[in-house]
Design a protein around this motif. Sequence first.
Motif: not given
Length: 413
Positions: A94-96
């Motif tokens: 999950x890329x924030x």
Amino acid sequence: MTRITHYRNAILIILVASIIGISTAYAALYYIDGTKITVNGIPAGLTAKERAKLKTVNTQSVSEALCVPQCDQLNKAAAKSKIKAIVLAETPPVVIPPVVVPPVVPPTSLMPFVDKTKYITPAVGYNDLRVRNTSEQPTNKDGSFRISCLVSHMNNDDPLLYPNQEGRAHPHTFYGNTNVKHNTNLDTLSTVGNSTCDGGIMNRSAYWHPTMVAPQGVPVLADGGAIFYYKHGALPATSIKSPPKGLRMIAGNMHAKTAGEAKSTIFWCINIALQHSNGMGKLRNIPACGTDTFLQMITTFPQCWDGKNLDSPNHQDHMAYPVENKCPTTHPVPIPEISLNLNYKVPSGGTGKWRLSSDNYEWNGSNAGYSGHADWVNGWDQPFLDGIVKNCINAVKDCHAHLLGDGRMFYRN
């Protein structure tokens, strides 16, 4: 079942190494080829009936049959680690996105430059009461009184709008109380500080307005200081009440950028005899007055008080102007009409390029002065102010600029 479910089942299955035929140091052998997992040769995830069929089979041969040569033979801990790595590899992270904070851009100021090095040296003022007896009596003319005050100091403070914030405001020119700055306690104004007003500490009120500015940022001082009128204005003279101790207010609109937004401040050109010249009427902008004349600036404060509040959040709502020669019902208490009167001697070159320090808008050469305004805080020795209202304004007398109307006069020197 999904591959991840198979992985989970493989990790949770704990078998006792009792199956004959396994000659290895491990209690259980986990075979992983990336698609199949077997425990001691028995595929993970089988039903009990399916597993029973394999118990009589050489599990090592089953394992070898099920597993291609690339299989890894691992113990339980290593299998767990590898299964976890497989799961993580198949699960996209999950890329924030980073939080982007926009840069703080200060509001653009179009106010004129003011050279602070040319501010006046603060005045010492008077620390005594300058009042004496006189046989001169006020004249029967109009209920009015006026008092002259020299400039006390200049700075970028405003204790009403920006209390305890030094240098926060545009440049101001102050009169009266010499102690006024960003952190002044306005509630004690009548008892602290010297005064530059005639009569000395009889009147420690504070008056200030945006500084008049000539080209190159030169601050301009009004000739002889300021004159403050206290009159009955548009209301009956006998109805005027004395302003309460500590009352404060602002007249005008410091945010005005057009003639329609401007209020309370007007400008005139007047001649040497202080008479209006060239038939020029009241203007909301600074006119181009000629050399050796005077530019007159007048700011008039509201004279109807709500009778309750000495101040309000915007320093205006507790006050109102008369409507059709009456105070509105919301502001029923009539007080003197106080006005600030300044006369600037016009030098060679005229006033065509003069501006107010609060003019925060594009200058086109003839629209200066719309932001005209002024501040007042009552710092009178209250019995003197009460007497002036009674003996000069209510009595419909002209006390000029030196009489108290009770057999006394006040003076400067």
